[in-house]
Each structure stands twice: as structure tokens, then as C-alpha cells.
Design an enzyme around this catalytic site. Structure first.
Site, PDB file in Angstrom:
ATOM      1  NE  ARG A 162     -30.958  -8.656 -39.387  1.00  0.00           N
ATOM      2  CZ  ARG A 162     -30.294  -9.680 -39.678  1.00  0.00           C
ATOM      3  NH1 ARG A 162     -29.615  -9.777 -40.471  1.00  0.00           N
ATOM      4  NH2 ARG A 162     -30.752 -10.761 -38.917  1.00  0.00           N
TER       5      ARG A 162
ATOM      6  CG  ASP B 142     -30.014 -14.287 -40.215  1.00  0.00           C
ATOM      7  OD1 ASP B 142     -29.791 -13.270 -39.752  1.00  0.00           O
ATOM      8  OD2 ASP B 142     -29.231 -15.131 -40.711  1.00  0.00           O
TER       9      ASP B 142
ATOM     10  CG  ASP C 125     -19.911 -16.097 -43.349  1.00  0.00           C
ATOM     11  OD1 ASP C 125     -18.863 -16.260 -43.341  1.00  0.00           O
ATOM     12  OD2 ASP C 125     -20.446 -16.861 -42.293  1.00  0.00           O
TER      13      ASP C 125
ATOM     14  CE  LYS D  84     -25.505  -9.558 -42.679  1.00  0.00           C
ATOM     15  NZ  LYS D  84     -26.379 -10.371 -43.580  1.00  0.00           N
TER      16      LYS D  84
ATOM     17  CG  ASP E 222     -23.387 -11.935 -38.892  1.00  0.00           C
ATOM     18  OD1 ASP E 222     -24.308 -11.909 -37.880  1.00  0.00           O
ATOM     19  OD2 ASP E 222     -23.575 -12.768 -39.651  1.00  0.00           O
TER      20      ASP E 222
ATOM     21  CD  GLU F 181     -27.217  -6.153 -31.051  1.00  0.00           C
ATOM     22  OE1 GLU F 181     -27.067  -6.002 -29.764  1.00  0.00           O
ATOM     23  OE2 GLU F 181     -28.286  -5.978 -31.777  1.00  0.00           O
TER      24      GLU F 181
ATOM     25  CG  ASP G 287     -28.514 -10.682 -29.563  1.00  0.00           C
ATOM     26  OD1 ASP G 287     -29.723 -11.005 -30.129  1.00  0.00           O
ATOM     27  OD2 ASP G 287     -27.674 -11.302 -29.594  1.00  0.00           O
TER      28      ASP G 287
END
Ligand SMILES: *[C@@H]1O[C@H](CO)[C@@H](O)[C@H](O)[C@H]1NC(C)=O
Ligand SMILES: *[C@@H]1O[C@H](CO)[C@@H](O)[C@H](O)[C@H]1NC(C)=O
Length: 398
Positions: free
Chosen positions: A214, A218, A85, A161, A163, A196, A199
Site C-alpha cells: 500500500r 485507507d 479484519d 493482507k 496491516d 503499511e 508510511d
């Protein structure tokens, strides 16, 4: 309705229309639609986030590429140099194109990818399936998937990547496949990393959408954070395979928050779990201890084994665990893990790891770099330090 609100609604309609046609005809089968030929083994490289957060610039990225080569890490397979980022301006240009931040990336992304490519490495970039990225310092790609994918391709980007922040509450299964389509249309093989956070159980649908997903929130640089991500990721072992991998987040080895033993556990679990091996420390200033861990060729080879099967926990007793999984050439990987506060004896029983009871094996200790003299029959037992592990590759001998 203001122009911006109208634009937002309109882009959303496009997103939803594109995603639902995708959902109905193609998500149902189990192909990796990207068909980009990437990720036959888990990706390896570096990412800026864990060490630098938003404090990045093109100098750090170039120096990291140089350091990956100079340390020999590039030769071991760490070839993705991934910008996270905060690399772009808050506003797109008049054509709607993302603009690299003038103060930190003045040469632009094409120049940076040219530089990284001349080193024999690949350049990764970051965006978000929402209206803003997680830092809120740059725009997300939701509603701009086609134009952003084209920018990434034209800049020579090799890895994205993607997010999950500021997503307006829209389901990830509607947002992520739109970028899959856009990457296909952009015509350059770009590794697609779904961030993600686990979730909506991305392991269940990620293989049709990207090259890794993912499974967790984090990671942070502590034992508890690391080991709990390992646990959450293990649940989905059956869904990983060549072309698409479970991702328990990037490595914290070398960032100072864990002991050497804990970092060895971290790297061992990521390796045996066929997780992406993305270094998260400052490669320009790397310690001998950190190099000993992330440059262990035998552990890297275990991660990159072409069979591509993620290991599972096969026995848990109190503070100790045995993780195991098959490797190519009829070999078996075994991890003896002590999560508790005291040194303890741990046994891997043959019936837990799928070996016939009378079979003898030769055991290679991947951290001692030693093939043990003893031939083992029925079990393999070792004494393991607190927050420590042993990692073996077993070869059947009779
Ligand atoms: C290099 O790493 C050491 C710890 O290993 C740290 O003390 C030092 O501040 C680092 N130097 C730079 C320039 O980051
Ligand atoms: C492991 O196997 C050996 C001999 O093959 C046996 O003597 C020993 O009791 C076994 N240990 C455990 C903990 O089962």
C-alpha cells in the site's frame, strides 16, 4: 516483570534479531525473496472491508464466492476472496494459535478455504504487524509470525493482507520481513500484501518483502479520497513490476458514494496504474452499472497486460491530465482525465507519450468498445466531461 511483559520483550528481541539479519544480508538486493511465483500480473478479487467493515461471517464469505462465480466475475479473473479484519477471537488458544471467531466463523478456516477452492477461487485472510489489529478485536501477528504463517498455510490460505496498527513504534522494515520469512518457512505460496499505508516509502523496499504494498492511507468512498490516492500512488510508478505492485487501496466502485463517471475514472486509473483490482462492494447485490464498470474485459486486459508497466502522468494542465504507459506488442495506453467542474477538451501529444511525431496510430476506446475510424498523427484530442475520462489503447500503424 510480569509473564506477559516478559513474553512481549522476548518476542520483540526475536523479531529484531530476525529482521536485522535479514536486513543486512538480503534486503540490499532487489529480488523478491518470497519467490512464490505469484503476482506476475496485479491480483484480482474481492475484499470484505470497504462494504462490510467488521460485520462479516462465513455465510457472507461463501455467498460472495458463489456470487463471483454466478455473475461471471470469477471467469474474468476476480479469484481472490479476501477476509479482512475481525475474523478471530480476541484470545489465542492455549498453544498460541489464532482462533476463528466461534460466533461468526463456526466452521473454521479450513472448511471455508475448502469451500472457496471447490468454486475454483482462492481464500485470503488478514492479520497485522502489531500487537492488535486495527479494530483491536483480534490479536496481531507481531512476535507470532511463525505460528500464524503455519496456521494460514495449514488452513489453505492463499493471500495475506498484513496491516500496520498497534505496532509499538517499531519500524516497518523490521516487522514486515519477519512475516516474509515465516511465509517462506510455512511452505505454501501465499500472496503477501503489505498494508503499511505508505508510511516509510514501502515502494522502495516492498519488492524484496512482498507481492504488493500500500502506498497510501485507507481509501473512502468519495471522489477526493479516490483521486488523492491515485496521485500518491503515481509517484512510485517506477517501482512496480511483475512480482510486486504499488497498491492505492481497494475499489469503492459499487458502494454508492461516487457517480458512474467517477467510478469509471476510479477503475480506469487503477487499471492503467497496474493496481490490485479488489472489488469492495457487496457482490451478492451488484447493480448493472457497477457490473458494466468492473466487468469491462478490455480495461481488465489493460491492467493484466503482461509487460506490467505502471502508467504515469505525462502532462498536467490546470484541471486536466494525460496519463500514459507502454503495453506489450508496442501498444500504448492513454488516459485523458478531467478533474475539473466543466467539460473540456484534452490533448495527448505524441512527444508526451513517446511516439515519433509523424507516426500514425489506431485508437481503441475501451469504454465505448470502439476502434475509431480516424488515424491520428501528432496528437489525440477528445472532449471530456467533468470528473470523467477516456481510456485508449494506441496501436502504431505507420
Ligand atoms: C442492494 O442494493 C441496493 C442499491 O443498489 C440497495 O438499495 C439495497 O438495500 C441492497 N440490498 C441489500 C440486501 O443489501
Ligand atoms: C492535432 O493534430 C492535428 C493534425 O494532425 C492538428 O491540426 C491539430 O492542431 C493538433 N491539435 C493540437 C491541440 O495540437
Amino acid at each position: 516483570m510480569g509473564a506477559f511483559a516478559w513474553l512481549k520483550t522476548w518476542s520483540l528481541l526475536i523479531v529484531i534479531a530476525a529482521a536485522s539479519s535479514f536486513d543486512s544480508d538480503e534486503t540490499s538486493n532487489r529480488r523478491n525473496l518470497l519467490g512464490n511465483g505469484l503476482a506476475s500480473t496485479p491480483p484480482m478479487g474481492w475484499n470484505s472491508w470497504n462494504h462490510f467493515n467488521c460485520m462479516i461471517d462465513e455465510k457472507i464469505i461463501k455467498q460472495t464466492a458463489d456470487a463471483l462465480v454466478a455473475t461471471g466475475l470469477a471467469k474474468l479473473g476476480y479469484n481472490y476472496v479476501n477476509i479482512d479484519d475481525c475474523w478471530a477471537e480476541l484470545n489465542r488458544d492455549s498453544k498460541g494459535v489464532l482462533v476463528p471467531k466461534k460466533s461468526t466463523f463456526p466452521s473454521g478456516m479450513k472448511a471455508l478455504s475448502d469451500y472457496v477452492h471447490t468454486k475454483g477461487l482462492k481464500l485470503g485472510i488478514y492479520s497485522d504487524a502489531g500487537f492488535y489489529t486495527c479494530s483491536k478485536k483480534m490479536p496481531g501477528s507481531l512476535g507470532h509470525e511463525e505460528i500464524d504463517a503455519k496456521s494460514f498455510a495449514s488452513w489453505g490460505i492463499d493471500y495475506l493482507k498484513y496491516d500496520n496498527c498497534n505496532n509499538g513504534g517499531i519500524r516497518p522494515t523490521l516487522r514486515y520481513p519477519v512475516m516474509t520469512r515465516a511465509l517462506i518457512n510455512a511452505g505454501r505460496p501465499i500472496f503477501f500484501s503489505l498494508c503499511e499505508w505508505g508510511d516509510l516509502h514501502p515502494a522502495l523496499w516492498g519488492y524484496t518483502v512482498g507481492n504488493s504494498w500500500r502506498t497510501t492511507n485507507d481509501i473512502s468512498d468519495t471522489w477526493d479520497s479516490m483521486i488523492s490516492r491515485a496521485d500518491q500512488n503515481e509517484v512510485y510508478a517506477d517501482y512496480a513490476r511483475p512480482g510486486g505492485w504499488n497498491d492505492p487501496d481497494m475499489l469503492e466502485v459499487g458502494n454508492g458514494g461516487m457517480s458512474k463517471n467517477e467510478c469509471i475514472v476510479h477503475f480506469s486509473i487503477w487499471a492503467i496504474s497496474k493496481a490490485p483490482l479488489l472489488i469492495g462492494c457487496d457482490v451478492r447485490n451488484i447493480s448493472k452499472d457497477t457490473m458494466e464498470i468492473i466487468a469491462n474485459k478490455e480495461v481488465i486486459a489493460l491492467n493484466q497486460d503482461k509487460l506490467g508497466v505502471q502508467a504515469k502522468k505525462v502532462r498536467m494542465e490546470g484541471d486536466w491530465e494525460v496519463w500514459s504507459g507502454p503495453l506489450s506488442q508496442y501498444r500504448i495506453a492513454v488516459l485523458l482525465l478531467n478533474r475539473g467542474p466543466v467539460r473540456t477538451e484534452i490533448t495527448a501529444h505524441w512527444d508526451d507519450i513517446g511516439i515519433a511525431p509523424t507516426t500514425s496510430v489506431q485508437a481503441r476506446d475501451l469504454w465505448e468498445h470502439k476502434t475509431l475510424n480516424t488515424r491520428f498523427t501528432g496528437n489525440l484530442t477528445a472532449t471530456i466531461d467533468s470528473h470523467g475520462c477516456k481510456l485508449f489503447v494506441l496501436k502504431l500503424v505507420s
